[in-house]
Design a protein around this motif. Structure first.
Motif, PDB file in Angstrom:
ATOM      1  N   PRO A 381      10.072 -14.039   0.398  1.00 24.30           N
ATOM      2  CA  PRO A 381      11.320 -13.480   0.923  1.00 24.30           C
ATOM      3  C   PRO A 381      12.543 -13.842   0.091  1.00 24.30           C
ATOM      4  CG  PRO A 381      10.053 -14.364   2.709  1.00 24.30           C
ATOM      5  CD  PRO A 381       9.312 -14.700   1.463  1.00 24.30           C
ATOM      6  N   PHE A 386       9.416  -8.990  -1.747  1.00 23.05           N
ATOM      7  CA  PHE A 386       9.131  -9.132  -0.325  1.00 23.05           C
ATOM      8  C   PHE A 386       9.500  -7.869   0.440  1.00 23.05           C
ATOM      9  CE2 PHE A 386      10.818 -10.256   3.914  1.00 23.05           C
ATOM     10  CZ  PHE A 386       9.602 -10.480   4.521  1.00 23.05           C
ATOM     11  N   ILE A 387      10.640  -7.276   0.095  1.00 21.32           N
ATOM     12  CA  ILE A 387      11.035  -6.053   0.799  1.00 21.32           C
ATOM     13  C   ILE A 387       9.986  -4.969   0.546  1.00 21.32           C
ATOM     14  CG2 ILE A 387      12.830  -4.302   1.009  1.00 21.32           C
ATOM     15  CD1 ILE A 387      13.707  -6.952   2.067  1.00 21.32           C
ATOM     16  N   LYS A 389       6.812  -5.447  -0.108  1.00 19.73           N
ATOM     17  CA  LYS A 389       5.611  -5.769   0.653  1.00 19.73           C
ATOM     18  C   LYS A 389       5.825  -5.479   2.136  1.00 19.73           C
ATOM     19  CE  LYS A 389       2.773  -8.402  -1.461  1.00 19.73           C
ATOM     20  NZ  LYS A 389       2.403  -9.602  -2.199  1.00 19.73           N
ATOM     21  N   PHE A 390       7.021  -5.769   2.601  1.00 19.01           N
ATOM     22  CA  PHE A 390       7.350  -5.495   3.997  1.00 19.01           C
ATOM     23  C   PHE A 390       7.195  -3.998   4.282  1.00 19.01           C
ATOM     24  CE2 PHE A 390      10.767  -4.017   6.825  1.00 19.01           C
ATOM     25  CZ  PHE A 390      10.305  -4.553   8.013  1.00 19.01           C
ATOM     26  N   TYR A 391       7.670  -3.167   3.361  1.00 14.44           N
ATOM     27  CA  TYR A 391       7.520  -1.723   3.529  1.00 14.44           C
ATOM     28  C   TYR A 391       6.052  -1.332   3.602  1.00 14.44           C
ATOM     29  CZ  TYR A 391      11.933   0.737   3.511  1.00 14.44           C
ATOM     30  OH  TYR A 391      13.116   1.287   3.888  1.00 14.44           O
ATOM     31  N   PRO A 462      19.042  -5.265   1.092  1.00 11.34           N
ATOM     32  CA  PRO A 462      18.486  -3.990   0.636  1.00 11.34           C
ATOM     33  C   PRO A 462      19.090  -2.778   1.338  1.00 11.34           C
ATOM     34  CG  PRO A 462      16.983  -5.026   2.155  1.00 11.34           C
ATOM     35  CD  PRO A 462      18.146  -5.959   2.018  1.00 11.34           C
TER      36      PRO A 462
END
Lengths: 482, 508
Positions: A381, A386-387, A389-391, A462
């Motif tokens: 993060p 990370f963003i 992967k989060f998506y 983001p």
């Protein structure tokens, strides 16, 4: 007949083509590294500047071949920016190495042109043309340091592989055309093909699998990554793979490829195997460029999640996820290869893990950039990774792709191990404890600073970037505006 | 204010990093001032009193990623306030015990220390699940550096193992929480990661079980509960003293906090069915951890395994889920935080002086180090659960509460009280008593160390003698979260004996 409006929509591609011609003529008149570099950078910057002019006029179908929409434009910006990075890296890299590096910039520009065409391709012809422009530029780029055996070997490998892939692609297209009688993506979607076109689609996927280095078509990757000069590897890892993915998403959605259940199963298999095999192979490597190569196989596997989920969650979320992940992947990959290029001494490339021992104490700035890039690749993060992967997690869970989610977690866990190995190596006490002054040109460090900011910016805040993509991003055929 | 708590530490870390260039001790002072500022920020919350009705003492809520309904949402209630106070307090201790130990690159050391603490504070404060996850992961990275850079002989292995365990289990949690959000989205058409809104979501039993497991594994790895504890002895043993203090003192508490704040409130029905398993794991941790602790010859490893044992009580108390047990959990968290931090500080101080943690190479140290030995004895006795000291209160309340829910399990857990003296006293005996191995003159605790240890002792005695002061702070939240709990036994256990205890506590 092409209207003026249509030409306007194509401006980002047209201006880049003009830049190609200008750079070529300039080299013919006078061989000067600085001049070629400056013209290239100017060309890319001007092309980037045309994007805001165009963005109000999209989506627009320009001839049946090319569709300009926000989806394509966002990627074009990313690709051009990546090209800019590669150009700056190349300037520093080849300044102390090759005697005649001018054509390199020409090739970078044509590669970008190919990527741009791919991103906007809406027809088999433009698909093939874009891919070939890109690939042919890349052969030459990879083998540019002609006196080095490894680069030459890598170039030949990529050439042969690409040739085979193109053959598959053409045959696949021909099979599809034979049955459906059309080469336009949207028109293909309206017709459900059966026997020959299913085979054709699979052949097409094989070709794309080669380009994206998905398992089991990944064998060339590590050698080519290792053999190519670091700035070229950066370009290969980002622009070439990204543009093919962008195209694949468009083709998958518009031509209805993802509706085919058999193909879906195959894609899931390829994705799972890529995540696992890519990351597993990276575990035992001691060569940083090879580690990055295998890790990129894993990342391509992760990205397939967005593609596979597209059928269930809809093109909007999937395309958004794809673009966010690609943006993150671009920034962190470019930063990683940027550092590799920056610390390489003139006679060779710093690729052994030992070359990185104690980097935190000898060159703290580069070590910081590299660790951030690696942690971002690992998906920690506050970094862009990370963003992304989060998506993927969000898209995957909306699509209920539990197998893929499991593989994603296992792959990330494996990935963490080898990324941390590099970080640990950099953190070790070096042999000489004296901190060396940060050598190297200002431009390179400035560039790395920008990439670092991008990685953190995308990771920490983001929202602006997401707002840019959502909810307007649509991968769909616009009405013919002619 | 709340964001300030975290921001101060983040900024302090950024300042401390380059400060080393100007003066060797500058990073230490910067770290101390940042922590002092944090402590000052906490005072109003303690001074303000704790209302019965309003659970949340303070909240901040900003938009962060509106696309997915993610907010920068922090909130503090009694439980998190106590844990935050513990974190800041042990932050001081960590800086103090590293004062002479860390000689190289002290700037980066203190940067990592402060960022770890900032991450931990964020975990205790976050009321947005995405934010929670970000803090959860953020605290791992600087801790990794603490172990990897300033650790002992086997640090590479320990650091990577620590990172892998926590990160992979964290990804399971991320998947679980994303799925929660997606289910909420399907029901309501709104993306949100907000704690309170997700509390309203209803899950069918099967899904809830899987989701609960995702969270449960992540938190039990951190706690650590058997069988996910194997990273802990390595990480603790290899970490520098300050790192061990933070790890044992506050980082393990984040796992318990996660179970308390998220898992049980989110999935009450499943948790009720699952509690025999969880309590069984807790009991296994108590007994197995205690036995392993006894078998160690490495002093830090011994303390590390004793943590596994003590955290077993926490797991038992959490899944008993009634007023007594939960209060016991909170007290255990605080008391164990302090006692284990102190024991690690002693072990670290010994290693700094005689360059070994192996108790076979020690013996008879009492004559050389009378002050240190006395401190070690005090905290060993505290850890074994001597009445009058903090740990006793916590474990006693846990057992009392758990007994109402599951008597056989509690009986087994109580056996831990027999094992604890065994491993605690063997530590004293092997290191400080017996034949002296004639190591030569060693420096005993100085004023700085005695001051730190004195503070820790005072805190332990306070918790032991006047736990009511802590119980009052955490009470409101516990009452509130038990309100929705359908189980009548738990209700009863909360309402009646609890109030009696409260009266008698006041009477004392």
């Amino acid at each position: 007949m092409i209207a003026a409006e249509d030409l306007l929509a194509l401006l980002p591609l047209i201006s880049l083509s003009v830049a190609v011609v200008v750079v070529m003529l300039a080299i013919a008149v006078r061989r000067n590294h600085g001049l070629a570099f400056a013209l290239t950078v100017a060309g890319i910057l001007i092309s980037l500047a045309t994007v805001p002019l165009v963005s109000d006029r999209v989506p627009r179908l320009v001839t049946p071949l090319v569709v300009m929409d926000r989806y394509a434009l966002v990627f074009i910006v990313m690709a051009y920016a990546a090209g800019l990075v590669a150009a700056v890296l190349s300037r520093e890299y080849f300044r102390i190495r090759e005697s005649r590096p001018e054509e390199l910039y020409l090739l970078i520009l044509t590669a970008l042109l190919g990527a741009g065409v791919l991103a906007a391709a809406h027809h088999f012809a433009s698909f093939f043309l874009g891919l070939e422009i890109l690939s042919v530029s890349l052969f030459a780029l990879i083998a540019y340091p002609l006196r080095e055996n490894r680069a030459l070997e890598a170039g030949i490998k990529y050439l042969v592989m690409s040739g085979v892939a193109s053959a598959f692609l053409l045959f696949g297209m021909a099979l599809i055309y034979a049955e459906t009688g059309t080469m336009e993506f949207a028109a293909l979607g309206a017709r459900t093909g059966t026997f020959p076109s299913a085979i054709g689609t699979i052949m097409l996927m094989v070709a794309v699998g080669f380009k994206l280095s998905l398992v089991p078509f990944h064998l060339w990757t590590a050698d080519v990554y290792q053999g190519a000069p670091a700035p070229v590897t950066a370009l290969l890892a980002t622009v070439s793979k990204g543009s093919v993915f962008i195209l694949l998403m468009r083709y998958g959605l518009e031509a209805g490829m993802l509706r085919n259940p058999v193909l879906n199963v195959l894609l899931v298999l390829v994705a799972v195997v890529s995540m696992l095999v890519g990351n597993l192979l990276a575990l035992r490597q001691n060569n940083v460029k090879r580690i990055l190569a295998y890790s990129s196989i894993g990342h391509m596997g992760y990205l397939l999640v967005a593609l596979i989920a597209a059928n269930v969650v809809g093109g909007n979320l999937a395309a958004e996820a794809l673009l966010v992940y690609l943006a993150a992947y671009f920034a962190m990959t470019l930063a990683a290869f940027g550092v590799v290029a920056a610390i390489s001494p003139a006679d060779r490339e710093a690729e052994d893990l030992e070359d990185y021992t104690g980097l935190f104490w000898t060159r703290p700035w580069l070590a910081t950039v590299f660790s951030v890039a690696l942690l971002s690749l690992a998906g920690i993060p506050l970094t862009a990774g990370f963003i992304g992967k989060f998506y993927l997690f969000t898209t995957g869970s909306q699509g209920s792709l539990w197998l893929l989610m499991g593989a994603l977690i296992v792959g990330s866990g494996l990935g963490l191990y080898y990324y941390l190995r590099i970080v640990f190596q950099m953190a070790q006490a070096p042999e000489l404890t004296q901190a060396r002054p940060e050598t190297g040109p200002v431009g390179m460090h400035l560039l790395l600073a920008v990439l670092l900011l991008l990685i953190f910016g995308l990771g920490v805040y983001p929202a602006p970037f997401i707002d840019l993509l959502h909810p307007e991003i649509k991968v769909s055929e616009p009405g013919r505006e002619r | 204010m709340l964001a300030g708590l975290i921001l101060v530490l983040v900024a302090g870390g950024l300042l401390a990093w380059p400060a080393e260039r100007y003066a060797a001790n500058a990073p230490r002072w910067i770290a101390l001032s940042a922590l002092l500022l944090d402590a000052a920020l906490l005072v109003p919350y303690f001074a303000g009193g704790f209302p019965e009705a309003g659970v949340w003492l303070d909240e901040v809520r900003w938009r962060w990623i509106p696309r997915f309904g993610i907010g920068f949402h922090l909130g503090v209630d009694g439980v998190s306030l106590l844990l935050i106070a513990l974190t800041v307090f042990l932050g001081f201790v960590a800086v103090a015990v590293s004062w002479t130990e860390i000689r190289e690159r002290s700037g980066f050391f203190h940067f990592n220390l402060l960022w770890t603490l900032a991450g931990v504070l964020g975990v205790f404060l976050a009321l947005d699940l995405f934010l929670f996850f970000v803090f959860w992961e953020i605290m791992i990275v600087p801790m990794y550096f603490l172990i990897a850079l300033w650790g002992h002989e086997n640090r590479a292995y320990a650091a990577i193992k620590f990172f892998l365990f926590t990160q992979v289990s964290g990804l399971l949690m991320l998947l679980a929480l994303v799925v929660m959000v997606v289910i909420h989205y399907r029901d309501s058409g709104v993306y949100t990661f907000d704690y309170f809104e997700l509390l309203e979501t209803h899950f069918d039993v099967n899904t809830a079980l899987w989701l609960m497991l995702g969270f449960f594994i992540a938190f039990t790895v951190k706690l650590p509960g058997v069988p996910f504890h194997t990273w802990l002895p390595d990480a603790h043993t290899q970490a520098p003293t300050g790192g061990s203090v933070i790890l044992a003192g506050v980082m393990l508490k984040t796992g318990a906090y996660g179970l308390l704040r998220f898992v049980i409130p989110f999935f009450p029905e499943v948790v009720a069915d699952f509690s025999p398993v969880a309590m069984g794991l807790g009991v296994a941790g108590i007994l197995y951890g205690g036995m392993l602790a006894f078998a160690q010859s490495d002093m830090k490893r011994l303390v590390a395994y004793s943590s596994v044992s003590h955290m077993g009580f926490v797991l038992v108390g959490l899944y008993a889920w009634n007023g007594l047990a939960l209060q016991g959990v909170v007290i255990t968290l605080l008391a164990h935080g302090i006692s284990s931090a102190a024991l690690f500080a002693v072990a670290g101080a010994l290693q700094e002086r005689i360059h070994t943690r192996d108790m076979n190479a020690m013996g008879g140290l009492w004559t050389n180090l009378p002050r240190m030995a006395a401190v070690a004895l005090f905290f060993s006795v505290a850890a074994l659960g001597m009445p009058g000291l903090g740990n006793f209160v916590g474990e006693f309340l846990v057992l009392l509460g758990a007994y109402r829910v599951d008597a056989p399990m509690t009986v087994a857990a109580a056996l831990g009280l027999i094992i604890a003296p065994v491993y605690s006293l063997i530590l004293m005996q092997r290191a400080f008593h017996g034949k002296s191995l004639a190591i030569g003159p060693i420096r005993d605790f100085g004023i700085r160390e005695l001051a730190v240890m004195g503070l820790l002792m005072a805190a332990t005695v306070w918790i032991g003698l006047y736990p009511q002061s802590m119980l009052d702070v955490s009470e409101a939240w516990l009452k509130n979260s038990l309100k929705g709990w359908g189980d009548s036994v738990a209700q009863q256990a909360y309402s009646q004996p609890w109030n009696e205890g409260r009266v008698s506590g006041r009477a004392l």
